[in-house]
Design a protein around this motif. Structure first.
Motif, short mmCIF file in Angstrom:
data_model
loop_
_atom_site.label_atom_id
_atom_site.label_comp_id
_atom_site.label_asym_id
_atom_site.label_seq_id
_atom_site.Cartn_x
_atom_site.Cartn_y
_atom_site.Cartn_z
N VAL A 1 0.82 -1.21 0.00
CA VAL A 1 0.00 0.00 0.00
C VAL A 1 0.86 1.26 0.00
N GLU A 2 2.17 1.12 0.19
CA GLU A 2 3.06 2.27 0.05
C GLU A 2 3.23 2.66 -1.42
N TYR A 3 3.43 1.67 -2.29
CA TYR A 3 3.82 1.99 -3.66
C TYR A 3 2.79 1.54 -4.71
N THR A 4 1.62 1.06 -4.27
CA THR A 4 0.55 0.71 -5.19
C THR A 4 -0.76 1.33 -4.69
N THR A 5 -1.79 1.17 -5.47
CA THR A 5 -3.12 1.67 -5.09
C THR A 5 -3.98 0.57 -4.48
N LEU A 6 -3.39 -0.51 -4.03
CA LEU A 6 -4.15 -1.65 -3.56
C LEU A 6 -4.93 -1.39 -2.28
N ALA A 7 -4.66 -0.29 -1.60
CA ALA A 7 -5.47 0.03 -0.41
C ALA A 7 -6.94 0.14 -0.76
N THR A 8 -7.24 0.54 -1.99
CA THR A 8 -8.64 0.66 -2.39
C THR A 8 -9.34 -0.69 -2.44
N GLN A 9 -8.56 -1.78 -2.54
CA GLN A 9 -9.16 -3.12 -2.60
C GLN A 9 -9.74 -3.55 -1.26
N PHE A 10 -9.40 -2.84 -0.19
CA PHE A 10 -9.97 -3.15 1.11
C PHE A 10 -11.35 -2.52 1.30
N LEU A 11 -11.83 -1.76 0.31
CA LEU A 11 -13.07 -1.02 0.46
C LEU A 11 -14.09 -1.43 -0.58
N SER A 12 -15.35 -1.46 -0.17
CA SER A 12 -16.44 -1.60 -1.12
C SER A 12 -16.67 -0.25 -1.79
N GLU A 13 -17.06 -0.28 -3.03
CA GLU A 13 -17.30 0.95 -3.78
C GLU A 13 -18.77 1.35 -3.69
N PRO A 14 -19.03 2.68 -3.69
CA PRO A 14 -18.10 3.80 -3.59
C PRO A 14 -17.64 4.00 -2.16
N PHE A 15 -16.61 4.82 -1.96
CA PHE A 15 -16.05 5.06 -0.64
C PHE A 15 -15.66 6.53 -0.52
N THR A 16 -15.47 6.98 0.70
CA THR A 16 -15.00 8.34 0.94
C THR A 16 -13.49 8.33 1.13
N LEU A 17 -12.88 9.49 1.04
CA LEU A 17 -11.44 9.59 1.30
C LEU A 17 -11.13 9.31 2.76
N ALA A 18 -12.06 9.61 3.64
CA ALA A 18 -11.85 9.29 5.06
C ALA A 18 -11.80 7.78 5.25
N GLU A 19 -12.63 7.04 4.53
CA GLU A 19 -12.60 5.58 4.63
C GLU A 19 -11.30 5.03 4.05
#
Length: 256
Positions: A161-179
């Motif tokens: 999650v430092e060098y990829t966007t995979l943090a978004t895979q922990f979230l259901s869509e749509p999501f907020t930036l706070a989430e």
């Protein structure tokens, strides 16, 4: 495809037989904490001990197929909703008391994973907080070398999650930036600076894509938080670095 017939003059008996398994470090975020799926073993060896889910690779499977199968069996969810990747191979001669067993470990994560169902050789399965398992001295000891596998898997996820966007895979869509920010907090154990984080996310092309609604369904631009979906970007350059030990402020996020 090549067959399984041994070439002439080859003596397989000169090499002792061994088994190959897959072990899975399956992560999700529950109640704001990074959690890992563990099973209580229902048979020897280590009957009654907690372990990572997994199993033997069947004769007609490769490691990736076996990992995907075990993932479905242990979680009951379609693998289309997961990020699944090979971690590394664990091959210490004494890692399994039954026989020589080599494990091809994998890690997986997905959002909103449900309560698990125990597999064939497990008496019970549940989610555990990763911090509890690795840092609480009163936490149960894991069977085999699964603590080592879990530690390595955690470090892989933190780095990813430092060098990829995979943090978004922990979230259901749509999501907020706070989430999304809370994902980094759960994975790293500390929240990134809010302002710097938001600037970094929004300045990276394809990290997130604005949705046309806010959290209450009203058009974007209302006083309510905006919603986003995953973008097409896969890499972050520069990386979104974790804080180093002893840091008093969050640094290393690169130019935004």
């Amino acid at each position: 495809m090549p067959g399984n017939t041994a070439p002439a003059g080859y003596d397989a008996s000169k090499h002792p037989p061994f088994a190959v398994t897959v072990d899975l470090a399956v992560f999700t975020i529950r109640s704001g904490a990074l959690s890992v799926l563990l099973v209580r073993r229902g048979a020897d060896p280590y009957e009654g001990s907690w372990a990572l889910p997994g199993g033997f690779i069947e004769p007609d499977e490769d490691a990736a197929t076996a990992a995907a199968r075990e993932l479905v069996e242990e979680t009951g969810m379609d693998t289309a909703g997961y990020h699944l990747e090979q971690l590394r191979t664990y091959s210490a001669p004494d890692r399994d008391p039954r026989m020589r067993v080599v494990s091809v470990a994998h890690l997986a994560f997905a959002p909103d994973l449900p309560d698990p169902t125990a597999g064939d050789d497990a008496a019970f399965a549940r989610w555990w907080g990763v911090e509890e398992i690795l840092e609480d001295p009163d936490a149960p000891q894991l069977a085999f070398d699964h603590r080592e596998i879990l530690t390595d898997a955690l470090e892989r996820v933190r780095a990813k999650v430092e060098y990829t966007t995979l943090a978004t895979q922990f979230l259901s869509e749509p999501f907020t930036l706070a989430e999304l920010r809370s994902v980094y907090g759960a994975v790293w154990g500390a929240l990134p600076d809010r302002g710097t984080f938001i600037r970094k996310v929004l300045s990276t092309d394809g990290f997130v894509v604005p949705d046309d609604r806010s959290v209450d369904g009203t058009p974007t631009g209302s006083p309510h938080p905006a919603l986003y979906t995953r973008g097409e970007a896969t890499a972050l350059q520069p990386a979104l670095l974790r804080p180093r030990a002893g840091d008093e402020v969050w640094e290393g996020f690169g130019e935004v």
